[in-house]
Design a protein around this motif. Structure first.
Motif, PDB file in Angstrom:
ATOM      1  N   ASN A   1      56.966   2.533   0.089  1.00  0.00           N
ATOM      2  CA  ASN A   1      56.102   2.597   1.278  1.00  0.00           C
ATOM      3  C   ASN A   1      56.555   1.587   2.334  1.00  0.00           C
ATOM      4  O   ASN A   1      56.548   1.875   3.526  1.00  0.00           O
ATOM      5  CB  ASN A   1      54.640   2.333   0.906  1.00  0.00           C
ATOM      6  CG  ASN A   1      54.095   3.450   0.037  1.00  0.00           C
ATOM      7  OD1 ASN A   1      54.644   4.550   0.015  1.00  0.00           O
ATOM      8  ND2 ASN A   1      53.028   3.169  -0.689  1.00  0.00           N
ATOM      9  N   TYR A   2      56.947   0.412   1.849  1.00  0.00           N
ATOM     10  CA  TYR A   2      57.437  -0.622   2.764  1.00  0.00           C
ATOM     11  C   TYR A   2      58.678  -0.111   3.489  1.00  0.00           C
ATOM     12  O   TYR A   2      58.837  -0.290   4.694  1.00  0.00           O
ATOM     13  CB  TYR A   2      57.751  -1.901   1.974  1.00  0.00           C
ATOM     14  CG  TYR A   2      58.147  -3.059   2.842  1.00  0.00           C
ATOM     15  CD1 TYR A   2      57.195  -3.944   3.345  1.00  0.00           C
ATOM     16  CD2 TYR A   2      59.490  -3.276   3.182  1.00  0.00           C
ATOM     17  CE1 TYR A   2      57.570  -5.005   4.157  1.00  0.00           C
ATOM     18  CE2 TYR A   2      59.860  -4.327   3.990  1.00  0.00           C
ATOM     19  CZ  TYR A   2      58.903  -5.195   4.474  1.00  0.00           C
ATOM     20  OH  TYR A   2      59.265  -6.242   5.279  1.00  0.00           O
TER      21      TYR A   2
ATOM     22  N   ARG B   1      59.486   2.871   4.217  1.00  0.00           N
ATOM     23  CA  ARG B   1      59.111   3.841   5.248  1.00  0.00           C
ATOM     24  C   ARG B   1      58.520   3.132   6.473  1.00  0.00           C
ATOM     25  O   ARG B   1      58.841   3.456   7.602  1.00  0.00           O
ATOM     26  CB  ARG B   1      58.098   4.815   4.658  1.00  0.00           C
ATOM     27  CG  ARG B   1      58.062   6.117   5.389  1.00  0.00           C
ATOM     28  CD  ARG B   1      57.073   7.105   4.853  1.00  0.00           C
ATOM     29  NE  ARG B   1      56.632   6.908   3.483  1.00  0.00           N
ATOM     30  CZ  ARG B   1      56.332   7.896   2.662  1.00  0.00           C
ATOM     31  NH1 ARG B   1      56.489   9.136   3.059  1.00  0.00           N
ATOM     32  NH2 ARG B   1      55.868   7.666   1.460  1.00  0.00           N
ATOM     33  N   GLU B   2      57.646   2.152   6.194  1.00  0.00           N
ATOM     34  CA  GLU B   2      56.983   1.434   7.301  1.00  0.00           C
ATOM     35  C   GLU B   2      57.973   0.760   8.246  1.00  0.00           C
ATOM     36  O   GLU B   2      57.789   0.771   9.454  1.00  0.00           O
ATOM     37  CB  GLU B   2      56.071   0.328   6.740  1.00  0.00           C
ATOM     38  CG  GLU B   2      54.686   0.795   6.373  1.00  0.00           C
ATOM     39  CD  GLU B   2      53.988  -0.236   5.497  1.00  0.00           C
ATOM     40  OE1 GLU B   2      54.227  -1.442   5.668  1.00  0.00           O
ATOM     41  OE2 GLU B   2      53.214   0.203   4.614  1.00  0.00           O
TER      42      GLU B   2
ATOM     43  N   ASN C   1      61.058   1.528   8.564  1.00  0.00           N
ATOM     44  CA  ASN C   1      62.118   2.464   8.927  1.00  0.00           C
ATOM     45  C   ASN C   1      63.488   1.948   8.483  1.00  0.00           C
ATOM     46  O   ASN C   1      64.443   1.898   9.272  1.00  0.00           O
ATOM     47  CB  ASN C   1      62.076   2.704  10.441  1.00  0.00           C
ATOM     48  CG  ASN C   1      62.840   3.947  10.835  1.00  0.00           C
ATOM     49  OD1 ASN C   1      63.083   4.813   9.991  1.00  0.00           O
ATOM     50  ND2 ASN C   1      63.258   4.025  12.088  1.00  0.00           N
TER      51      ASN C   1
END
Ligand code: ADP
Length: 167
Positions: A80-81, A83-84, A86
């Motif tokens: 998730n990190y 993705r956050e 990028n």
């Protein structure tokens, strides 16, 4: 040509950061515009240092390398990190065949969470391939010499922790 910043994430327990990690960070920093050293909480491993102490030690050691910053992932998945922020790729280190199986497993699980995640593994430099945080804790606990294995600030911090642990 794309102008997107290339961001690498180097996640780990860093309990504590060792000369092997530092070597990997220096090498990985050359591959990205920005390298995030991500201190992640590993629920399986018993830590000597608190997450905040690990971040502080890492900042003192590698915070001055251009393009490198240190962050704490207190809660949540690395996927998730990734993705956050990028990110472009996750960096991990490979010392031996045990690492290979472990890293392959994590890389596959991460890719299942988010299929854009690319993991890049760098082979440990010859000089550091026998170094691990666990080994260093074992030696430090029995007051062995770890000065060749960790940066000075970590060596000092290990001495203080050892003293607390043996009280
Ligand atoms: P984790 O609990 O996530 O394995 P570690 O801090 O033990 O966290 O390791 C983080 C990453 O650094 C892992 O990919 C590990 O293989 C790598 N690594 C650890 N020690 C070394 C070393 N001496 N040389 C190269 N890579 C290393």
């Amino acid at each position: 040509m794309s102008t997107t910043k290339k961001i690498g994430i180097f996640p780990g327990s860093f309990d504590p950061i060792t000369n092997g990690h530092v070597d990997l960070i220096k090498r990985a920093a050359k591959l990205f515009d920005e390298l995030i050293v991500l201190v992640a909480v590993n629920t399986y491993k018993k830590s000597w240092f608190t997450p905040e102490e690990k971040v502080q030690l890492a900042k003192e050691v590698v915070g001055g390398i251009p393009g490198v910053r240190i962050e704490l992932l207190e809660d949540g998945l690395i996927a998730n990190y990734f993705r956050e922020v990028n990110a472009t790729a996750i960096i991990r280190g490979l010392r031996n065949s045990t690492d290979f199986d472990y890293e392959y497993g994590i890389a596959s699980v991460n890719a299942k969470q988010y299929d854009e995640i690319e993991t890049i593994v760098l082979f440990a430099s010859d000089h550091y391939r026998y170094l691990s945080s666990s080994l260093i804790k074992e030696i430090a606990y029995f007051d062995g010499d770890i000065s060749d294995m960790v940066p000075d600030n970590v060596n000092q911090a290990m001495k203080a922790k050892r003293f607390e642990k043996r009280q």
